[in-house]
Design a protein around this motif. Structure first.
Motif, PDB file in Angstrom:
ATOM      1  N   ALA A  57     -15.990  50.275  26.445  1.00  0.00           N
ATOM      2  CA  ALA A  57     -14.793  50.583  25.660  1.00  0.00           C
ATOM      3  C   ALA A  57     -14.956  50.152  24.203  1.00  0.00           C
ATOM      4  O   ALA A  57     -14.541  50.865  23.279  1.00  0.00           O
ATOM      5  CB  ALA A  57     -13.581  49.893  26.281  1.00  0.00           C
ATOM      6  N   LEU A  58     -15.572  49.010  23.981  1.00  0.00           N
ATOM      7  CA  LEU A  58     -15.786  48.523  22.616  1.00  0.00           C
ATOM      8  C   LEU A  58     -16.759  49.425  21.854  1.00  0.00           C
ATOM      9  O   LEU A  58     -16.597  49.654  20.653  1.00  0.00           O
ATOM     10  CB  LEU A  58     -16.302  47.089  22.655  1.00  0.00           C
ATOM     11  CG  LEU A  58     -15.249  46.028  22.988  1.00  0.00           C
ATOM     12  CD1 LEU A  58     -15.908  44.742  23.444  1.00  0.00           C
ATOM     13  CD2 LEU A  58     -14.340  45.780  21.789  1.00  0.00           C
ATOM     14  N   ALA A 100      -9.706  42.747  22.778  1.00  0.00           N
ATOM     15  CA  ALA A 100     -10.067  44.075  22.285  1.00  0.00           C
ATOM     16  C   ALA A 100      -8.828  44.933  22.063  1.00  0.00           C
ATOM     17  O   ALA A 100      -8.726  45.645  21.047  1.00  0.00           O
ATOM     18  CB  ALA A 100     -11.012  44.758  23.267  1.00  0.00           C
ATOM     19  N   LEU A 101      -7.870  44.869  22.990  1.00  0.00           N
ATOM     20  CA  LEU A 101      -6.648  45.655  22.839  1.00  0.00           C
ATOM     21  C   LEU A 101      -5.832  45.160  21.644  1.00  0.00           C
ATOM     22  O   LEU A 101      -5.216  45.958  20.927  1.00  0.00           O
ATOM     23  CB  LEU A 101      -5.816  45.593  24.114  1.00  0.00           C
ATOM     24  CG  LEU A 101      -4.588  46.512  24.160  1.00  0.00           C
ATOM     25  CD1 LEU A 101      -4.983  47.972  23.948  1.00  0.00           C
ATOM     26  CD2 LEU A 101      -3.840  46.353  25.474  1.00  0.00           C
ATOM     27  N   SER A 102      -5.839  43.852  21.398  1.00  0.00           N
ATOM     28  CA  SER A 102      -5.147  43.301  20.226  1.00  0.00           C
ATOM     29  C   SER A 102      -5.696  43.906  18.944  1.00  0.00           C
ATOM     30  O   SER A 102      -4.945  44.347  18.064  1.00  0.00           O
ATOM     31  CB  SER A 102      -5.303  41.773  20.175  1.00  0.00           C
ATOM     32  OG  SER A 102      -4.743  41.161  21.310  1.00  0.00           O
ATOM     33  N   LEU A 145      -8.683  48.525  32.428  1.00  0.00           N
ATOM     34  CA  LEU A 145      -9.365  47.268  32.738  1.00  0.00           C
ATOM     35  C   LEU A 145      -8.370  46.122  32.847  1.00  0.00           C
ATOM     36  O   LEU A 145      -8.475  45.271  33.747  1.00  0.00           O
ATOM     37  CB  LEU A 145     -10.398  46.988  31.641  1.00  0.00           C
ATOM     38  CG  LEU A 145     -11.478  45.944  31.892  1.00  0.00           C
ATOM     39  CD1 LEU A 145     -12.226  46.195  33.202  1.00  0.00           C
ATOM     40  CD2 LEU A 145     -12.461  45.930  30.717  1.00  0.00           C
ATOM     41  N   ILE A 146      -7.390  46.087  31.948  1.00  0.00           N
ATOM     42  CA  ILE A 146      -6.387  45.018  31.983  1.00  0.00           C
ATOM     43  C   ILE A 146      -5.517  45.115  33.228  1.00  0.00           C
ATOM     44  O   ILE A 146      -5.151  44.099  33.828  1.00  0.00           O
ATOM     45  CB  ILE A 146      -5.530  45.054  30.702  1.00  0.00           C
ATOM     46  CG1 ILE A 146      -6.374  44.585  29.507  1.00  0.00           C
ATOM     47  CG2 ILE A 146      -4.287  44.181  30.849  1.00  0.00           C
ATOM     48  CD1 ILE A 146      -5.679  44.741  28.163  1.00  0.00           C
ATOM     49  N   ARG A 147      -5.203  46.334  33.643  1.00  0.00           N
ATOM     50  CA  ARG A 147      -4.416  46.485  34.874  1.00  0.00           C
ATOM     51  C   ARG A 147      -5.161  45.922  36.074  1.00  0.00           C
ATOM     52  O   ARG A 147      -4.558  45.329  36.980  1.00  0.00           O
ATOM     53  CB  ARG A 147      -4.067  47.953  35.104  1.00  0.00           C
ATOM     54  CG  ARG A 147      -2.948  48.476  34.225  1.00  0.00           C
ATOM     55  CD  ARG A 147      -2.326  49.744  34.782  1.00  0.00           C
ATOM     56  NE  ARG A 147      -3.262  50.845  34.795  1.00  0.00           N
ATOM     57  CZ  ARG A 147      -3.435  51.685  33.778  1.00  0.00           C
ATOM     58  NH1 ARG A 147      -2.740  51.530  32.670  1.00  0.00           N
ATOM     59  NH2 ARG A 147      -4.292  52.681  33.872  1.00  0.00           N
ATOM     60  N   LEU A 186      -9.522  57.064  23.639  1.00  0.00           N
ATOM     61  CA  LEU A 186     -10.294  56.844  24.862  1.00  0.00           C
ATOM     62  C   LEU A 186     -10.571  55.359  25.052  1.00  0.00           C
ATOM     63  O   LEU A 186     -10.481  54.851  26.175  1.00  0.00           O
ATOM     64  CB  LEU A 186     -11.612  57.617  24.799  1.00  0.00           C
ATOM     65  CG  LEU A 186     -12.538  57.459  26.014  1.00  0.00           C
ATOM     66  CD1 LEU A 186     -11.832  57.894  27.297  1.00  0.00           C
ATOM     67  CD2 LEU A 186     -13.827  58.256  25.818  1.00  0.00           C
ATOM     68  N   ALA A 187     -10.884  54.663  23.974  1.00  0.00           N
ATOM     69  CA  ALA A 187     -11.141  53.225  24.075  1.00  0.00           C
ATOM     70  C   ALA A 187      -9.903  52.501  24.591  1.00  0.00           C
ATOM     71  O   ALA A 187      -9.992  51.647  25.484  1.00  0.00           O
ATOM     72  CB  ALA A 187     -11.553  52.666  22.711  1.00  0.00           C
ATOM     73  N   GLU A 188      -8.746  52.851  24.055  1.00  0.00           N
ATOM     74  CA  GLU A 188      -7.502  52.216  24.492  1.00  0.00           C
ATOM     75  C   GLU A 188      -7.235  52.496  25.967  1.00  0.00           C
ATOM     76  O   GLU A 188      -6.821  51.599  26.726  1.00  0.00           O
ATOM     77  CB  GLU A 188      -6.334  52.693  23.642  1.00  0.00           C
ATOM     78  CG  GLU A 188      -5.015  52.045  24.033  1.00  0.00           C
ATOM     79  CD  GLU A 188      -3.856  52.488  23.157  1.00  0.00           C
ATOM     80  OE1 GLU A 188      -2.687  52.206  23.538  1.00  0.00           O
ATOM     81  OE2 GLU A 188      -4.092  53.118  22.108  1.00  0.00           O
ATOM     82  N   LYS A 189      -7.454  53.726  26.385  1.00  0.00           N
ATOM     83  CA  LYS A 189      -7.234  54.086  27.789  1.00  0.00           C
ATOM     84  C   LYS A 189      -8.103  53.242  28.715  1.00  0.00           C
ATOM     85  O   LYS A 189      -7.626  52.700  29.712  1.00  0.00           O
ATOM     86  CB  LYS A 189      -7.533  55.570  27.990  1.00  0.00           C
ATOM     87  CG  LYS A 189      -7.372  56.046  29.427  1.00  0.00           C
ATOM     88  CD  LYS A 189      -7.711  57.532  29.551  1.00  0.00           C
ATOM     89  CE  LYS A 189      -7.597  58.000  30.997  1.00  0.00           C
ATOM     90  NZ  LYS A 189      -7.936  59.453  31.130  1.00  0.00           N
TER      91      LYS A 189
END
Length: 262
Positions: free
Chosen positions: A173-174, A205-207, A192-194, A184-187
């Protein structure tokens, strides 16, 4: 666990190692000393382990498993050149074993010998194309050589394996983030966080990604979770050189964090 293989994950002081046994094991006495050194290695007692591996090897210098294990310990003790020497000798003695090639590649990375590390990882993949450790580590090497497109492909292959680690999915993702596909990276990060809500890498990374898109409030919420899990994500040098984040998400996160420091 320390045996003969190392998978670099980059989350502790410098590298997290996961050791997997070589197919070659000690077949001669003193078995007790071999097992003692192995147990010390597993427990992280690296100084004693190195001493006991060396004592064992004084009597059995051609034991490839012991050499590879001592090489792993020497790397953990900050001696990558000594580690490379041990892994090279293990390869000479037991060239059919792939683990010392992987281990040597990790030591070569510690010296930023990217081309050498790449050759060792590619050798492993030539013989075992689905080796998750080699795929992931080679992805990191490609990133260090600023080839993020190739790094993304390798991380994706590692992430799609049945033995995939969460860090491979985060690194994929990074790399996508670095290449500019923020949606796509955010998705991928949110998925992954879920699955791993306490995974600091994905939260950090999401921050960074949310801040780059202008969503400051949600970025702060995710950072509060990340900071509570692993404060090292505040350190730019750690992100770039130890965890091995790409430069764009790293710079975005550091810029986001600078807002709190004003």
């Amino acid at each position: 666990m320390i045996l003969g293989r190392v998978v670099k994950v980059l989350l502790l002081l410098s590298i997290i190692f996961v050791f997997v046994p070589l197919s070659t094991q000690a077949k001669v006495l003193p078995k007790v000393l071999f097992e003692k050194a192995l147990q010390e290695s597993k427990e992280g007692d690296f100084i004693r382990a190195e001493k006991d591996w060396s004592s064992y090897l004084n009597d059995y210098p051609d034991d490839a498993a012991a050499l590879s294990n001592r090489g792993n310990i020497r790397l953990a003790l900050g001696d990558p050149k000594g580690a490379i020497k041990d892994q090279t000798k293990a390869i000479e003695i037991s060239p059919e074993d792939l683990d010392p090639y992987l281990n040597r590649g990790i030591a070569e990375e510690a010296l930023q010998r990217w081309e050498d590390a790449s050759k060792d990882y590619n050798y492993v993949l030539k013989n075992n194309p689905k080796d998750v450790s080699a795929l992931y580590n080679l992805g990191n090497v490609m990133g260090s050589m600023d080839n993020w497109s190739e790094a993304k492909k390798l991380f994706a292959q590692a992430a799609s394996s049945n033995n995939a680690i969460a860090m491979a999915r985060s690194s994929e993702a990074l790399a996508i983030y670095q290449l500019g596909d923020l949606e796509l990276a955010e998705k991928k990060i949110r998925i992954l966080i879920r699955k791993y809500p306490l995974f600091a890498d994905a939260r950090a990374a999401l921050s960074a990604l949310l801040w780059s898109k202008g969503f400051l409030g949600e970025a702060e919420s995710n950072w509060a979770a990340a900071a509570g899990l692993d404060i090292r994500y505040r350190e730019k040098e750690w992100l770039l050189n130890i965890r091995r984040w790409p430069p764009k998400p790293t710079n975005d996160l550091i810029a986001f964090l600078a807002l709190d420091d004003r």
